[in-house]
Write a protein that holds these residues in place. Structure first.
Motif, PDB file in Angstrom:
ATOM      1  N   ILE A   8       1.066 -20.831  72.840  1.00  0.00           N
ATOM      2  CA  ILE A   8       0.061 -19.983  73.492  1.00  0.00           C
ATOM      3  C   ILE A   8      -1.335 -20.393  73.031  1.00  0.00           C
ATOM      4  N   GLU A   9      -1.489 -20.585  71.718  1.00  0.00           N
ATOM      5  CA  GLU A   9      -2.792 -20.983  71.179  1.00  0.00           C
ATOM      6  C   GLU A   9      -3.244 -22.315  71.772  1.00  0.00           C
ATOM      7  N   GLN A  10      -2.351 -23.286  71.824  1.00  0.00           N
ATOM      8  CA  GLN A  10      -2.706 -24.599  72.361  1.00  0.00           C
ATOM      9  C   GLN A  10      -3.101 -24.505  73.834  1.00  0.00           C
ATOM     10  N   PHE A  11      -2.386 -23.679  74.591  1.00  0.00           N
ATOM     11  CA  PHE A  11      -2.709 -23.496  76.003  1.00  0.00           C
ATOM     12  C   PHE A  11      -4.115 -22.931  76.164  1.00  0.00           C
ATOM     13  N   ILE A  12      -4.437 -21.898  75.376  1.00  0.00           N
ATOM     14  CA  ILE A  12      -5.762 -21.265  75.459  1.00  0.00           C
ATOM     15  C   ILE A  12      -6.843 -22.243  75.011  1.00  0.00           C
ATOM     16  N   LEU A  13      -6.595 -22.965  73.924  1.00  0.00           N
ATOM     17  CA  LEU A  13      -7.576 -23.958  73.462  1.00  0.00           C
ATOM     18  C   LEU A  13      -7.815 -25.035  74.517  1.00  0.00           C
ATOM     19  N   LEU A  46      -4.083 -13.669  70.458  1.00  0.00           N
ATOM     20  CA  LEU A  46      -5.517 -13.429  70.564  1.00  0.00           C
ATOM     21  C   LEU A  46      -6.059 -12.740  69.321  1.00  0.00           C
ATOM     22  N   SER A  47      -5.325 -11.774  68.795  1.00  0.00           N
ATOM     23  CA  SER A  47      -5.820 -11.025  67.638  1.00  0.00           C
ATOM     24  C   SER A  47      -5.709 -11.815  66.338  1.00  0.00           C
ATOM     25  N   THR A  48      -4.746 -12.714  66.243  1.00  0.00           N
ATOM     26  CA  THR A  48      -4.569 -13.446  64.981  1.00  0.00           C
ATOM     27  C   THR A  48      -5.231 -14.820  64.959  1.00  0.00           C
ATOM     28  N   ARG A  49      -5.348 -15.458  66.111  1.00  0.00           N
ATOM     29  CA  ARG A  49      -5.851 -16.841  66.124  1.00  0.00           C
ATOM     30  C   ARG A  49      -7.197 -17.016  66.818  1.00  0.00           C
ATOM     31  N   PHE A  50      -7.686 -15.959  67.438  1.00  0.00           N
ATOM     32  CA  PHE A  50      -8.968 -16.026  68.118  1.00  0.00           C
ATOM     33  C   PHE A  50      -9.859 -14.875  67.658  1.00  0.00           C
ATOM     34  N   LEU A  57     -15.063 -14.510  70.048  1.00  0.00           N
ATOM     35  CA  LEU A  57     -15.244 -13.111  70.390  1.00  0.00           C
ATOM     36  C   LEU A  57     -14.316 -12.874  71.573  1.00  0.00           C
ATOM     37  N   VAL A  58     -13.401 -11.905  71.445  1.00  0.00           N
ATOM     38  CA  VAL A  58     -12.429 -11.632  72.500  1.00  0.00           C
ATOM     39  C   VAL A  58     -12.689 -10.252  73.074  1.00  0.00           C
TER      40      VAL A  58
END
Length: 150
Positions: A8-13, A46-50, A57-58
């Motif tokens: 998920i993190e890689q996709f968002i990045l 989102l809460s842990t890696r962003f 800022l999310v």
């Protein structure tokens, strides 16, 4: 869950890198469908890696028209800011609307009282009216960091 969280993190990045802007807007349910996971897993990533600590800022809104906006708070490539200001400047231009959304989220999470949020809103308004952008962003950055909301 760490393998899924990494995916998920890689996709968002990757989405952040694709965009020319400092932020992206995603739909949590569509993202969950695309990655074959639950929307709560997206929220966890989102809460842990962003987080603010990691330079993001999310903003999140739930519901049928809900979305997630991820704003990257990293320096732009052509940064010509004098060295003493670099440490205090947020990397993106924050609008009053962004600050109001943040204040609203802080009230909802009980990190700020209504009165504190109103005082901060008026402080930010005065900064936008009276202070040039580089100094304004430096002061706003200092105020937000001093809240120590982690």
């Amino acid at each position: 869950m760490s393998v899924l969280a990494d995916k998920i993190e890689q996709f968002i990045l990757h989405k952040l890198l694709e965009e020319d802007e400092e932020n992206i807007v995603l739909r949590r349910n569509e993202l969950a469908d695309e990655l074959d996971c639950a929307p709560s897993q997206i929220s966890y990533v989102l809460s842990t890696r962003f987080s603010n600590d990691k330079g993001y800022l999310v903003e999140s809104r739930r519901g049928s028209g809900g979305f997630v906006r991820i704003i990257r708070l990293t320096p732009k490539k052509q940064d010509r800011t004098p060295a003493p200001l670099k440490e205090t400047l947020p990397a993106v231009n924050i609008t009053m609307e962004d600050l109001d959304v943040l204040l609203y989220r802080l009230i909802k999470s009980k990190s700020l009282t209504n009165r504190e949020a109103i005082l901060l809103h008026h402080t930010f308004e005065a900064l936008f009216d009276e202070v040039d952008e580089p100094q304004r962003m430096a002061v706003i950055g200092r105020i937000l960091r001093s809240l120590n909301l982690h």
